[in-house]
Design an enzyme around this catalytic site. Structure first.
Site, mmCIF file in Angstrom:
data_model
loop_
_atom_site.group_PDB
_atom_site.id
_atom_site.type_symbol
_atom_site.label_atom_id
_atom_site.label_comp_id
_atom_site.label_asym_id
_atom_site.label_seq_id
_atom_site.Cartn_x
_atom_site.Cartn_y
_atom_site.Cartn_z
ATOM 1 N NE ARG A 43 -3.960 -2.166 2.093
ATOM 2 C CZ ARG A 43 -5.048 -2.263 2.853
ATOM 3 N NH1 ARG A 43 -5.320 -1.327 3.760
ATOM 4 N NH2 ARG A 43 -5.873 -3.284 2.719
ATOM 5 C CG ASP A 62 -14.230 6.045 6.875
ATOM 6 O OD1 ASP A 62 -14.847 5.017 7.210
ATOM 7 O OD2 ASP A 62 -13.010 6.031 6.594
#
Length: 279
Positions: free
Chosen positions: A43, A146
């Protein structure tokens, strides 16, 4: 993990991994286990490519001097797994909670999806509200937050591949979604009336203070606590408690428990808790 794997594009050492573990814990409270090295490499390597850097050392130095990169760093290491009406046993309880609050004169009824990811949870809450009150304009307001701004943007758009709604009934699809045509073939979109019940905003649950005012009839914090250590879990749950109505409900994930918070919450059903009054 010696960082000399020739199959990897970038050198990645144990020190790099530990630095990243420390930074994401400090910044977002996410506790990465020691076996997540490959995931972290994959990632964060994307961020090296995006920034034109060639070493993890250079990237971490860049991260420290470029505040705007923190959001991309956090987005990269956030796991977003969700679906419509996930843990379906929660939604009949939510419907009962909303109706009881309405009967008691608590309106508008405020709900919070605290880690909404791509929006399926918040939209499931909105659809439940519409069904509960048999109205496109129920007395309900939903806050959806979020830490990952990428998924939050997707959530606000409300557009999904058709395979994301394949488990919904045909009646639900017809009532709550619009089917894409032409270039949008194979996609569905949440109806505007459902979207109108939800306010999406970015929020890092670890930051203080929250730009949120209570009181909520329900807080959904499902499959989030598992990414935090016990200290961070306790801190987060302590902050949730005063934001819940005394008769409200806290919904958590199927693999989570609040056993360490017995002075603040009491189990009231499968992964459903009620707040306890504090002296």
């Amino acid at each position: 993990m010696n960082g000399l794997n020739s199959e990897r594009e970038f050198l990645f050492t144990a020190r790099d991994f530990e630095r990243i573990r420390g930074l994401i814990y400090e910044h977002a409270g996410i506790s990465l286990s020691a076996n997540k090295s490959d995931m972290v490499y994959s990632r964060i390597a994307r961020r090296l490519r995006a920034t034109g850097l060639t070493t993890f050392d250079d990237y971490l130095a860049y991260l420290e001097r470029e505040p705007e990169e923190w959001q991309q760093f956090t987005n990269s290491l956030t796991t977003n797994l969700t679906s419509f009406f996930r843990e379906s046993h929660h939604f009949p309880v939510l419907a009962e909670q909303m109706w009881a609050a309405y009967q008691a004169g608590r309106s508008p009824i405020r709900l919070w999806s605290s880690a909404c990811s791509t929006g399926e949870e918040a939209y499931s809450m909105a659809m439940t509200a519409i069904d509960t009150f048999d109205s496109w304009t129920p007395p309900v307001k939903i806050l959806a937050t979020d830490v990952d701004t990428n998924v939050l943007h997707q959530a606000a758009e409300g557009i999904y591949p058709v395979d994301r709604v394949e488990k919904l009934s045909e009646a639900q699809l017809k009532r709550f979604f619009l089917r894409g045509k032409g270039a949008r073939e194979g996609m569905v979109r949440i109806r505007p009336q459902v979207q109108a019940l939800i306010h999406f905003q970015p929020l890092n649950l670890l930051h203080e203070p929250w730009s949120i005012n209570g009181v909520f009839e329900a807080i959904f914090c499902r499959n989030v606590l598992i990414y935090f250590d016990k200290t961070t879990q306790t801190k987060l749950l302590t902050r949730f408690h005063p934001l819940l109505h005394p008769e409200g409900r806290l919904f958590i994930g199927h693999s989570e428990s609040l056993s360490q918070m017995a002075t603040l919450f009491r189990l009231q059903g499968k992964t459903i808790y009620v707040p306890l009054a504090q002296q």
